[in-house]
Motif scaffolding. Structure first.
Motif, short mmCIF file in Angstrom:
data_model
loop_
_atom_site.label_atom_id
_atom_site.label_comp_id
_atom_site.label_asym_id
_atom_site.label_seq_id
_atom_site.Cartn_x
_atom_site.Cartn_y
_atom_site.Cartn_z
N ALA A 49 0.84 -1.20 0.00
CA ALA A 49 0.00 0.00 0.00
C ALA A 49 0.87 1.25 0.00
O ALA A 49 2.02 1.20 0.44
CB ALA A 49 -0.92 0.02 1.23
N TYR A 59 -3.25 3.67 -2.65
CA TYR A 59 -2.96 2.59 -3.57
C TYR A 59 -2.82 1.29 -2.78
O TYR A 59 -2.22 1.30 -1.69
CB TYR A 59 -1.65 2.85 -4.32
CG TYR A 59 -1.57 4.18 -5.02
CD1 TYR A 59 -1.23 5.34 -4.33
CD2 TYR A 59 -1.82 4.30 -6.39
CE1 TYR A 59 -1.14 6.57 -4.96
CE2 TYR A 59 -1.73 5.52 -7.04
CZ TYR A 59 -1.39 6.65 -6.31
OH TYR A 59 -1.30 7.87 -6.95
N TYR A 60 -3.33 0.19 -3.33
CA TYR A 60 -3.26 -1.10 -2.66
C TYR A 60 -2.94 -2.21 -3.65
O TYR A 60 -3.34 -2.16 -4.82
CB TYR A 60 -4.60 -1.44 -1.99
CG TYR A 60 -4.96 -0.52 -0.85
CD1 TYR A 60 -5.81 0.57 -1.05
CD2 TYR A 60 -4.43 -0.72 0.41
CE1 TYR A 60 -6.14 1.42 -0.01
CE2 TYR A 60 -4.75 0.13 1.47
CZ TYR A 60 -5.60 1.20 1.24
OH TYR A 60 -5.91 2.04 2.27
N ASP A 62 -3.78 -5.88 -4.96
CA ASP A 62 -5.06 -6.59 -5.04
C ASP A 62 -5.25 -7.56 -3.88
O ASP A 62 -6.36 -7.77 -3.40
CB ASP A 62 -5.17 -7.35 -6.37
CG ASP A 62 -5.35 -6.41 -7.55
OD1 ASP A 62 -5.11 -6.85 -8.69
OD2 ASP A 62 -5.71 -5.23 -7.34
N LYS A 65 -6.66 -5.48 -0.80
CA LYS A 65 -7.78 -4.54 -0.94
C LYS A 65 -8.98 -5.01 -0.15
O LYS A 65 -9.35 -6.18 -0.19
CB LYS A 65 -8.16 -4.41 -2.42
CG LYS A 65 -7.37 -3.38 -3.19
CD LYS A 65 -7.84 -3.29 -4.63
CE LYS A 65 -6.95 -2.38 -5.44
NZ LYS A 65 -7.28 -2.39 -6.87
N THR A 69 -5.82 -0.98 5.39
CA THR A 69 -6.04 0.44 5.18
C THR A 69 -4.78 1.21 5.54
O THR A 69 -4.27 1.05 6.66
CB THR A 69 -7.21 0.96 6.02
OG1 THR A 69 -8.40 0.22 5.71
CG2 THR A 69 -7.46 2.44 5.74
N GLU A 109 -0.13 4.05 -10.99
CA GLU A 109 0.03 2.89 -10.10
C GLU A 109 1.34 2.13 -10.33
O GLU A 109 2.00 1.77 -9.35
CB GLU A 109 -1.17 1.95 -10.26
CG GLU A 109 -2.40 2.44 -9.57
CD GLU A 109 -3.35 1.33 -9.15
OE1 GLU A 109 -4.53 1.63 -8.95
OE2 GLU A 109 -2.91 0.17 -9.03
#
Length: 131
Positions: A49, A59-60, A62, A65, A69, A109
């Protein structure tokens, strides 16, 4: 000299939660982007992240997600990673990273997720999830 110091790792049961913290220190250091990566035994270090210092975008990967956090406290130069619904495959050493080479307002990203965009790294903190 810039230092990143992580804390908050430990042992937790699957389904549990942990909160990691990373404080950046240095006389005039103000990061543009801070991020979390992790490295499991025998695997490459992977992006988890990231958060720019001047934007609300996050941004994370997959794989995290909806469970993890990332947040920041700009006044304390600190980034956090709240990890919920932990799985055994989340077991790894978690590293905090920071950079001045990405925009503090957001970037693509692929750029944010690239390990070589980050110049400053913490020592890592172990997270172990037991099943």
């Amino acid at each position: 000299q810039v230092q990143l110091v992580e804390s908050g790792g430990g042992l937790v049961q699957a389904g549990g939660s942990l909160r990691l913290s990373c404080a950046a220190s240095g006389r005039t250091f103000s990061p543009n982007v801070m991020a979390w990566f992790r490295q499991a035994p025998g695997k490459e270090r992977e992006f988890i992240a990231a958060i720019p210092w001047g934007s609300a975008v996050t941004y994370y990967a997959d794989s995290v997600k909806g469970r993890f956090t990332i947040s920041r406290d700009s006044g304390k130069n600190t980034v956090y990673l709240q990890m919920n619904s932990l799985k055994s495959e989340d077991t790894a050493v978690y590293y905090c990273a920071a950079t001045l080479r990405l925009s503090r307002y957001g970037s693509s990203e692929p750029m944010v997720k690239a390990r070589d965009r980050y110049d400053y790294w913490g020592q890592g903190t172990q997270v172990t999830v037991s099943s």
